[in-house]
Design a protein around this motif. Structure first.
Motif, PDB file in Angstrom:
ATOM      1  N   PRO A  46      28.715 122.284 -77.458  1.00  0.00           N
ATOM      2  CA  PRO A  46      29.266 120.943 -77.694  1.00  0.00           C
ATOM      3  C   PRO A  46      28.240 119.815 -77.610  1.00  0.00           C
ATOM      4  O   PRO A  46      28.431 118.759 -78.197  1.00  0.00           O
ATOM      5  CB  PRO A  46      30.330 120.801 -76.609  1.00  0.00           C
ATOM      6  N   GLU A  47      27.157 120.046 -76.901  1.00  0.00           N
ATOM      7  CA  GLU A  47      26.151 118.998 -76.747  1.00  0.00           C
ATOM      8  C   GLU A  47      25.368 118.821 -78.039  1.00  0.00           C
ATOM      9  O   GLU A  47      25.009 119.803 -78.696  1.00  0.00           O
ATOM     10  CB  GLU A  47      25.193 119.350 -75.614  1.00  0.00           C
ATOM     11  N   GLN A  48      25.110 117.586 -78.406  1.00  0.00           N
ATOM     12  CA  GLN A  48      24.297 117.297 -79.582  1.00  0.00           C
ATOM     13  C   GLN A  48      22.895 117.857 -79.412  1.00  0.00           C
ATOM     14  O   GLN A  48      22.332 118.443 -80.311  1.00  0.00           O
ATOM     15  CB  GLN A  48      24.248 115.776 -79.811  1.00  0.00           C
ATOM     16  N   ASP A  49      22.349 117.666 -78.222  1.00  0.00           N
ATOM     17  CA  ASP A  49      21.002 118.120 -77.889  1.00  0.00           C
ATOM     18  C   ASP A  49      21.110 119.470 -77.171  1.00  0.00           C
ATOM     19  O   ASP A  49      21.840 119.585 -76.184  1.00  0.00           O
ATOM     20  CB  ASP A  49      20.361 117.070 -76.981  1.00  0.00           C
ATOM     21  N   LEU A  50      20.420 120.468 -77.641  1.00  0.00           N
ATOM     22  CA  LEU A  50      20.469 121.793 -77.019  1.00  0.00           C
ATOM     23  C   LEU A  50      19.579 121.906 -75.780  1.00  0.00           C
ATOM     24  O   LEU A  50      19.644 122.898 -75.065  1.00  0.00           O
ATOM     25  CB  LEU A  50      20.066 122.866 -78.032  1.00  0.00           C
ATOM     26  N   GLU A  51      18.778 120.889 -75.517  1.00  0.00           N
ATOM     27  CA  GLU A  51      17.844 120.972 -74.392  1.00  0.00           C
ATOM     28  C   GLU A  51      18.535 121.212 -73.049  1.00  0.00           C
ATOM     29  O   GLU A  51      18.061 122.041 -72.263  1.00  0.00           O
ATOM     30  CB  GLU A  51      16.958 119.735 -74.326  1.00  0.00           C
ATOM     31  N   PRO A  52      19.665 120.562 -72.732  1.00  0.00           N
ATOM     32  CA  PRO A  52      20.328 120.865 -71.452  1.00  0.00           C
ATOM     33  C   PRO A  52      20.798 122.318 -71.359  1.00  0.00           C
ATOM     34  O   PRO A  52      20.664 122.958 -70.309  1.00  0.00           O
ATOM     35  CB  PRO A  52      21.506 119.891 -71.404  1.00  0.00           C
ATOM     36  N   ALA A  53      21.322 122.862 -72.447  1.00  0.00           N
ATOM     37  CA  ALA A  53      21.733 124.266 -72.449  1.00  0.00           C
ATOM     38  C   ALA A  53      20.518 125.164 -72.271  1.00  0.00           C
ATOM     39  O   ALA A  53      20.566 126.172 -71.549  1.00  0.00           O
ATOM     40  CB  ALA A  53      22.474 124.596 -73.743  1.00  0.00           C
ATOM     41  N   GLU A  54      19.427 124.814 -72.916  1.00  0.00           N
ATOM     42  CA  GLU A  54      18.190 125.583 -72.789  1.00  0.00           C
ATOM     43  C   GLU A  54      17.724 125.585 -71.336  1.00  0.00           C
ATOM     44  O   GLU A  54      17.355 126.631 -70.789  1.00  0.00           O
ATOM     45  CB  GLU A  54      17.116 124.990 -73.703  1.00  0.00           C
ATOM     46  N   GLU A  55      17.765 124.441 -70.702  1.00  0.00           N
ATOM     47  CA  GLU A  55      17.338 124.349 -69.307  1.00  0.00           C
ATOM     48  C   GLU A  55      18.227 125.194 -68.396  1.00  0.00           C
ATOM     49  O   GLU A  55      17.733 125.910 -67.519  1.00  0.00           O
ATOM     50  CB  GLU A  55      17.342 122.894 -68.835  1.00  0.00           C
ATOM     51  N   ARG A  56      19.542 125.152 -68.626  1.00  0.00           N
ATOM     52  CA  ARG A  56      20.465 125.936 -67.786  1.00  0.00           C
ATOM     53  C   ARG A  56      20.206 127.432 -67.938  1.00  0.00           C
ATOM     54  O   ARG A  56      20.149 128.152 -66.935  1.00  0.00           O
ATOM     55  CB  ARG A  56      21.920 125.607 -68.134  1.00  0.00           C
ATOM     56  N   LEU A  57      20.060 127.920 -69.166  1.00  0.00           N
ATOM     57  CA  LEU A  57      19.813 129.340 -69.366  1.00  0.00           C
ATOM     58  C   LEU A  57      18.471 129.737 -68.770  1.00  0.00           C
ATOM     59  O   LEU A  57      18.351 130.784 -68.123  1.00  0.00           O
ATOM     60  CB  LEU A  57      19.880 129.711 -70.848  1.00  0.00           C
ATOM     61  N   ARG A  58      17.470 128.924 -68.960  1.00  0.00           N
ATOM     62  CA  ARG A  58      16.147 129.221 -68.404  1.00  0.00           C
ATOM     63  C   ARG A  58      16.220 129.322 -66.878  1.00  0.00           C
ATOM     64  O   ARG A  58      15.743 130.290 -66.284  1.00  0.00           O
ATOM     65  CB  ARG A  58      15.139 128.155 -68.825  1.00  0.00           C
ATOM     66  N   MET A  59      16.859 128.343 -66.233  1.00  0.00           N
ATOM     67  CA  MET A  59      16.970 128.371 -64.773  1.00  0.00           C
ATOM     68  C   MET A  59      17.755 129.600 -64.311  1.00  0.00           C
ATOM     69  O   MET A  59      17.392 130.239 -63.320  1.00  0.00           O
ATOM     70  CB  MET A  59      17.655 127.106 -64.254  1.00  0.00           C
ATOM     71  N   PHE A  60      18.833 129.921 -65.045  1.00  0.00           N
ATOM     72  CA  PHE A  60      19.644 131.074 -64.674  1.00  0.00           C
ATOM     73  C   PHE A  60      18.830 132.361 -64.752  1.00  0.00           C
ATOM     74  O   PHE A  60      18.820 133.164 -63.820  1.00  0.00           O
ATOM     75  CB  PHE A  60      20.889 131.188 -65.561  1.00  0.00           C
ATOM     76  N   LEU A  61      18.152 132.589 -65.878  1.00  0.00           N
ATOM     77  CA  LEU A  61      17.388 133.827 -66.036  1.00  0.00           C
ATOM     78  C   LEU A  61      16.256 133.924 -65.024  1.00  0.00           C
ATOM     79  O   LEU A  61      16.013 134.997 -64.460  1.00  0.00           O
ATOM     80  CB  LEU A  61      16.839 133.938 -67.465  1.00  0.00           C
ATOM     81  N   ILE A  62      15.580 132.832 -64.778  1.00  0.00           N
ATOM     82  CA  ILE A  62      14.497 132.836 -63.794  1.00  0.00           C
ATOM     83  C   ILE A  62      15.044 133.206 -62.423  1.00  0.00           C
ATOM     84  O   ILE A  62      14.479 134.041 -61.717  1.00  0.00           O
ATOM     85  CB  ILE A  62      13.768 131.467 -63.782  1.00  0.00           C
ATOM     86  N   GLN A  63      16.156 132.620 -62.032  1.00  0.00           N
ATOM     87  CA  GLN A  63      16.748 132.933 -60.735  1.00  0.00           C
ATOM     88  C   GLN A  63      17.233 134.378 -60.699  1.00  0.00           C
ATOM     89  O   GLN A  63      16.972 135.101 -59.736  1.00  0.00           O
ATOM     90  CB  GLN A  63      17.913 131.999 -60.436  1.00  0.00           C
ATOM     91  N   TYR A  64      17.927 134.809 -61.741  1.00  0.00           N
ATOM     92  CA  TYR A  64      18.465 136.166 -61.775  1.00  0.00           C
ATOM     93  C   TYR A  64      17.358 137.199 -61.595  1.00  0.00           C
ATOM     94  O   TYR A  64      17.537 138.206 -60.913  1.00  0.00           O
ATOM     95  CB  TYR A  64      19.204 136.418 -63.095  1.00  0.00           C
ATOM     96  N   TRP A  65      16.218 136.942 -62.207  1.00  0.00           N
ATOM     97  CA  TRP A  65      15.123 137.908 -62.177  1.00  0.00           C
ATOM     98  C   TRP A  65      14.160 137.709 -61.021  1.00  0.00           C
ATOM     99  O   TRP A  65      13.075 138.273 -61.017  1.00  0.00           O
ATOM    100  CB  TRP A  65      14.402 137.907 -63.526  1.00  0.00           C
ATOM    101  N   GLY A  66      14.541 136.919 -60.018  1.00  0.00           N
ATOM    102  CA  GLY A  66      13.756 136.849 -58.789  1.00  0.00           C
ATOM    103  C   GLY A  66      12.930 135.608 -58.597  1.00  0.00           C
ATOM    104  O   GLY A  66      12.155 135.523 -57.643  1.00  0.00           O
ATOM    105  N   GLY A  67      13.095 134.627 -59.457  1.00  0.00           N
ATOM    106  CA  GLY A  67      12.339 133.385 -59.329  1.00  0.00           C
ATOM    107  C   GLY A  67      13.060 132.367 -58.457  1.00  0.00           C
ATOM    108  O   GLY A  67      14.023 132.703 -57.753  1.00  0.00           O
ATOM    109  N   PRO A  68      12.612 131.128 -58.502  1.00  0.00           N
ATOM    110  CA  PRO A  68      13.230 130.074 -57.701  1.00  0.00           C
ATOM    111  C   PRO A  68      14.739 129.971 -57.948  1.00  0.00           C
ATOM    112  O   PRO A  68      15.220 130.219 -59.051  1.00  0.00           O
ATOM    113  CB  PRO A  68      12.507 128.805 -58.175  1.00  0.00           C
TER     114      PRO A  68
END
Length: 132
Positions: A46-68
């Motif tokens: 729904p967001e015009q800009d995909l950057e917030p969605a990109e940030e959320r997925l990036r943070m999720f994957l990093i955390q899931y795989w053992g990062g911050p």
């Protein structure tokens, strides 16, 4: 200096420990470049800009795989199915998602075992999200 495990001793090194943050950034960015060019998948964001969605997925994957744990600190428990419940996710949508993610993962120079471990999770997670 870290200890070297004894022969046969299991290591607890995460995927994040092995590959670092940058590959996750590139994978997620490449994925969203594909989403931006895919009218059916783009309509699910729904967001015009995909950057917030990109940030959320990036943070999720990093955390899931053992990062911050930035994702949980900022957004709480992932609750993936709940957060995606309002979107019609059928087999066709899952397959489109996986096609863009596959291209993004394959564009990285990951060790085969790391790539396979990551891909197995992504396929499982995409199927888990089906709701239609």
């Amino acid at each position: 200096m870290s200890a070297i495990p004894s022969p046969g001793e299991a290591t607890t090194e995460s995927l994040y420990d092995r590959i670092g943050e940058e590959p996750f950034r590139r994978i997620v960015h490449g994925f969203y470049q594909g989403v931006a060019e895919d009218p059916e998948l783009r309509a699910m964001y729904p967001e015009q800009d995909l950057e917030p969605a990109e940030e959320r997925l990036r943070m999720f994957l990093i955390q899931y795989w053992g990062g911050p744990r930035t994702y949980s600190e900022q957004r709480g428990h992932p609750r993936l199915r709940m957060r995606h419940a309002s979107f019609h996710i059928d087999v066709a949508a899952r397959d489109r998602w996986l096609r863009h993610m596959r291209a993004a993962v394959d564009a990285q120079d990951l060790a085969p075992a790391d790539r396979d471990e990551l891909w197995a999770y992504l396929e499982h997670a995409a199927t888990f999200m089906l709701n239609a």
